[in-house]
Design a protein around this motif. Structure first.
Motif, PDB file in Angstrom:
ATOM      1  N   LEU A 192      38.139  73.206   8.845  1.00  0.00           N
ATOM      2  CA  LEU A 192      38.905  72.179   8.143  1.00  0.00           C
ATOM      3  C   LEU A 192      40.103  72.819   7.472  1.00  0.00           C
ATOM      4  CD1 LEU A 192      35.819  70.420   6.624  1.00  0.00           C
ATOM      5  CD2 LEU A 192      37.312  69.470   8.377  1.00  0.00           C
ATOM      6  N   ARG A 193      41.243  72.157   7.550  1.00  0.00           N
ATOM      7  CA  ARG A 193      42.457  72.704   6.953  1.00  0.00           C
ATOM      8  C   ARG A 193      42.692  72.090   5.577  1.00  0.00           C
ATOM      9  NH1 ARG A 193      46.843  71.936  11.566  1.00  0.00           N
ATOM     10  NH2 ARG A 193      46.057  69.852  11.288  1.00  0.00           N
ATOM     11  N   PHE A 194      42.692  72.940   4.568  1.00  0.00           N
ATOM     12  CA  PHE A 194      43.069  72.490   3.232  1.00  0.00           C
ATOM     13  C   PHE A 194      43.930  73.569   2.606  1.00  0.00           C
ATOM     14  CE2 PHE A 194      38.931  74.527   2.799  1.00  0.00           C
ATOM     15  CZ  PHE A 194      39.079  75.330   1.681  1.00  0.00           C
ATOM     16  N   ASP A 195      44.774  73.135   1.638  1.00  0.00           N
ATOM     17  CA  ASP A 195      45.710  74.074   1.015  1.00  0.00           C
ATOM     18  C   ASP A 195      45.017  75.014   0.050  1.00  0.00           C
ATOM     19  OD1 ASP A 195      47.923  73.219   2.364  1.00  0.00           O
ATOM     20  OD2 ASP A 195      48.614  71.884   0.793  1.00  0.00           O
ATOM     21  N   GLU A 196      44.337  74.423  -0.925  1.00  0.00           N
ATOM     22  CA  GLU A 196      43.693  75.260  -1.931  1.00  0.00           C
ATOM     23  C   GLU A 196      42.481  74.546  -2.511  1.00  0.00           C
ATOM     24  OE1 GLU A 196      46.140  76.021  -5.357  1.00  0.00           O
ATOM     25  OE2 GLU A 196      47.060  74.062  -5.236  1.00  0.00           O
ATOM     26  N   ALA A 197      41.605  75.324  -3.125  1.00  0.00           N
ATOM     27  CA  ALA A 197      40.445  74.812  -3.847  1.00  0.00           C
ATOM     28  C   ALA A 197      40.627  75.194  -5.303  1.00  0.00           C
ATOM     29  CB  ALA A 197      39.161  75.413  -3.289  1.00  0.00           C
ATOM     30  N   VAL A 198      40.648  74.173  -6.169  1.00  0.00           N
ATOM     31  CA  VAL A 198      40.942  74.388  -7.588  1.00  0.00           C
ATOM     32  C   VAL A 198      39.846  73.730  -8.414  1.00  0.00           C
ATOM     33  CG1 VAL A 198      42.625  73.999  -9.415  1.00  0.00           C
ATOM     34  CG2 VAL A 198      43.406  74.289  -7.070  1.00  0.00           C
ATOM     35  N   GLU A 199      39.366  74.417  -9.431  1.00  0.00           N
ATOM     36  CA  GLU A 199      38.400  73.832 -10.345  1.00  0.00           C
ATOM     37  C   GLU A 199      39.161  73.146 -11.483  1.00  0.00           C
ATOM     38  OE1 GLU A 199      35.073  75.644 -13.150  1.00  0.00           O
ATOM     39  OE2 GLU A 199      34.623  75.938 -11.028  1.00  0.00           O
ATOM     40  N   VAL A 200      38.874  71.848 -11.705  1.00  0.00           N
ATOM     41  CA  VAL A 200      39.567  71.083 -12.738  1.00  0.00           C
ATOM     42  C   VAL A 200      38.591  70.220 -13.516  1.00  0.00           C
ATOM     43  CG1 VAL A 200      41.786  70.975 -11.527  1.00  0.00           C
ATOM     44  CG2 VAL A 200      40.099  69.201 -11.141  1.00  0.00           C
ATOM     45  N   LEU A 201      38.993  69.820 -14.698  1.00  0.00           N
ATOM     46  CA  LEU A 201      38.257  68.859 -15.506  1.00  0.00           C
ATOM     47  C   LEU A 201      38.835  67.472 -15.228  1.00  0.00           C
ATOM     48  CD1 LEU A 201      37.932  70.560 -18.992  1.00  0.00           C
ATOM     49  CD2 LEU A 201      36.058  69.909 -17.481  1.00  0.00           C
ATOM     50  N   ILE A 202      37.990  66.582 -14.709  1.00  0.00           N
ATOM     51  CA  ILE A 202      38.440  65.204 -14.476  1.00  0.00           C
ATOM     52  C   ILE A 202      37.359  64.220 -14.828  1.00  0.00           C
ATOM     53  CG2 ILE A 202      40.264  65.598 -12.814  1.00  0.00           C
ATOM     54  CD1 ILE A 202      38.307  65.191 -10.568  1.00  0.00           C
ATOM     55  N   MET A 232      35.436  56.612 -24.452  1.00  0.00           N
ATOM     56  CA  MET A 232      36.096  57.438 -23.460  1.00  0.00           C
ATOM     57  C   MET A 232      35.056  58.225 -22.669  1.00  0.00           C
ATOM     58  SD  MET A 232      39.043  60.249 -24.130  1.00  0.00           S
ATOM     59  CE  MET A 232      40.427  60.026 -23.083  1.00  0.00           C
ATOM     60  N   ARG A 233      35.273  58.304 -21.378  1.00  0.00           N
ATOM     61  CA  ARG A 233      34.359  59.008 -20.495  1.00  0.00           C
ATOM     62  C   ARG A 233      34.502  60.518 -20.667  1.00  0.00           C
ATOM     63  NH1 ARG A 233      35.810  58.555 -14.633  1.00  0.00           N
ATOM     64  NH2 ARG A 233      35.683  60.793 -14.521  1.00  0.00           N
ATOM     65  N   GLU A 234      33.377  61.207 -20.676  1.00  0.00           N
ATOM     66  CA  GLU A 234      33.391  62.672 -20.785  1.00  0.00           C
ATOM     67  C   GLU A 234      33.883  63.291 -19.481  1.00  0.00           C
ATOM     68  OE1 GLU A 234      30.154  66.254 -21.116  1.00  0.00           O
ATOM     69  OE2 GLU A 234      29.667  64.355 -22.078  1.00  0.00           O
ATOM     70  N   LYS A 235      34.816  64.235 -19.587  1.00  0.00           N
ATOM     71  CA  LYS A 235      35.343  64.904 -18.407  1.00  0.00           C
ATOM     72  C   LYS A 235      34.338  65.937 -17.912  1.00  0.00           C
ATOM     73  CE  LYS A 235      40.186  64.263 -19.366  1.00  0.00           C
ATOM     74  NZ  LYS A 235      41.515  64.849 -19.309  1.00  0.00           N
ATOM     75  N   LYS A 236      34.301  66.096 -16.581  1.00  0.00           N
ATOM     76  CA  LYS A 236      33.394  67.047 -15.955  1.00  0.00           C
ATOM     77  C   LYS A 236      34.187  67.978 -15.054  1.00  0.00           C
ATOM     78  CE  LYS A 236      29.638  63.729 -15.805  1.00  0.00           C
ATOM     79  NZ  LYS A 236      28.715  62.982 -14.937  1.00  0.00           N
ATOM     80  N   LYS A 237      33.616  69.155 -14.809  1.00  0.00           N
ATOM     81  CA  LYS A 237      34.248  70.110 -13.904  1.00  0.00           C
ATOM     82  C   LYS A 237      33.964  69.710 -12.458  1.00  0.00           C
ATOM     83  CE  LYS A 237      34.229  74.376 -16.551  1.00  0.00           C
ATOM     84  NZ  LYS A 237      33.758  75.764 -16.571  1.00  0.00           N
ATOM     85  N   TYR A 238      35.015  69.765 -11.650  1.00  0.00           N
ATOM     86  CA  TYR A 238      34.891  69.516 -10.219  1.00  0.00           C
ATOM     87  C   TYR A 238      35.733  70.523  -9.464  1.00  0.00           C
ATOM     88  CZ  TYR A 238      32.704  64.994 -11.089  1.00  0.00           C
ATOM     89  OH  TYR A 238      31.852  64.004 -11.492  1.00  0.00           O
ATOM     90  N   MET A 239      35.339  70.796  -8.252  1.00  0.00           N
ATOM     91  CA  MET A 239      36.152  71.577  -7.340  1.00  0.00           C
ATOM     92  C   MET A 239      36.944  70.564  -6.529  1.00  0.00           C
ATOM     93  SD  MET A 239      36.984  74.609  -6.510  1.00  0.00           S
ATOM     94  CE  MET A 239      35.695  75.619  -7.206  1.00  0.00           C
ATOM     95  N   VAL A 240      38.265  70.750  -6.498  1.00  0.00           N
ATOM     96  CA  VAL A 240      39.146  69.825  -5.798  1.00  0.00           C
ATOM     97  C   VAL A 240      39.868  70.598  -4.701  1.00  0.00           C
ATOM     98  CG1 VAL A 240      41.151  68.328  -6.069  1.00  0.00           C
ATOM     99  CG2 VAL A 240      39.404  68.383  -7.849  1.00  0.00           C
TER     100      VAL A 240
END
Length: 78
Positions: free
Chosen positions: A68-78, A1-9
């Motif tokens: 640039l128009r975006f709704d939100e910036a969320v940090e997630v593990l993916i 299984m691949r290790e999850k990493k933090k990203y800003m989405v």
């Protein structure tokens, strides 16, 4: 299984906004890429811009200056 990493989405209401983000970021050499919205997040169009959190911190002002128009910036593990 691949290790999850933090990203800003960054999520978008429309596909047009997502495609605009991709075009402007690529031309401005802002790192990241379009991805399907992760299951942990709900968003309007189904596309999101993914980048490393430290890159988001570095390029946040530049992204805002591109209007640039975006709704939100969320940090997630993916």
């Amino acid at each position: 299984m691949r290790e999850k990493k933090k990203y800003m989405v960054l999520t978008f209401r429309t596909t047009t906004d997502a495609m605009s983000m991709e075009k402007k970021c690529l031309s401005s050499r802002i790192p990241g890429r379009l991805i399907p919205v992760p299951r942990e997040i709900t968003a309007g169009c189904g596309l999101a811009w993914r980048m490393k959190p430290e890159e988001y911190d570095l390029y946040k002002a530049q992204i805002e200056s591109l209007e640039l128009r975006f709704d939100e910036a969320v940090e997630v593990l993916i």
